[in-house]
Design a protein around this motif. Sequence first.
Motif, mmCIF file in Angstrom:
data_model
loop_
_atom_site.group_PDB
_atom_site.id
_atom_site.type_symbol
_atom_site.label_atom_id
_atom_site.label_comp_id
_atom_site.label_asym_id
_atom_site.label_seq_id
_atom_site.Cartn_x
_atom_site.Cartn_y
_atom_site.Cartn_z
ATOM 1 N N THR A 25 0.860 -1.169 0.000
ATOM 2 C CA THR A 25 0.000 0.000 0.000
ATOM 3 C C THR A 25 0.901 1.224 0.000
ATOM 4 O O THR A 25 1.744 1.373 0.873
ATOM 5 N N ASN A 77 -0.920 -0.625 -7.337
ATOM 6 C CA ASN A 77 -1.946 -1.598 -6.980
ATOM 7 C C ASN A 77 -2.877 -1.068 -5.909
ATOM 8 O O ASN A 77 -4.073 -1.318 -5.947
ATOM 9 N N SER A 78 -2.321 -0.315 -4.924
ATOM 10 C CA SER A 78 -3.167 0.130 -3.821
ATOM 11 C C SER A 78 -2.600 1.369 -3.140
ATOM 12 O O SER A 78 -1.379 1.510 -2.998
ATOM 13 N N ASP A 113 -6.698 -1.443 -7.228
ATOM 14 C CA ASP A 113 -7.644 -2.122 -6.336
ATOM 15 C C ASP A 113 -8.990 -1.417 -6.234
ATOM 16 O O ASP A 113 -9.998 -2.050 -5.946
#
Length: 144
Positions: A25, A77-78, A113
């Motif tokens: 994250t 991704n996040s 995501d």
Amino acid sequence: MRLSMKRSIVLCLLLLPLWVAAQKTYTVGSVPNTRLESNNNHVSDPDDILDPEYEALINQALCGIREQSDVFVVCLNSIGSADVTRFSVDLFNTWGIGDAKKDNGLLMLLVMDVKKFRFEVGYGVEPVMTDLVCRSITENTVFP
């Protein structure tokens, strides 16, 4: 055979939270600023979302327009529970994208995501990259 299939499904469901937790994250401070590596890097894709050949084409194209607009593409991704809009504004400002006098920066942020793509546009680029143009690019090019 049927029992084995059920075990496989249960195992996948049990491991899914581990895979989600294993995803990095990012915070504004942890996104790799590729411009620090080379003035010709306009793409930050630490999770390898983009195909390397496509990334090279993007870098080449953006190097060609650098005098008119300073453009960055960031694919992650996040960003956890962070707000995508706030994240893009903060990243744009933290990296100082664009020439301060021309205000010609443009950030394109993709967050996988939450399936969000966001343009952050400097005032000097707004006449070309209007909200309508940005929406059209997102709907007709990015997501298809």
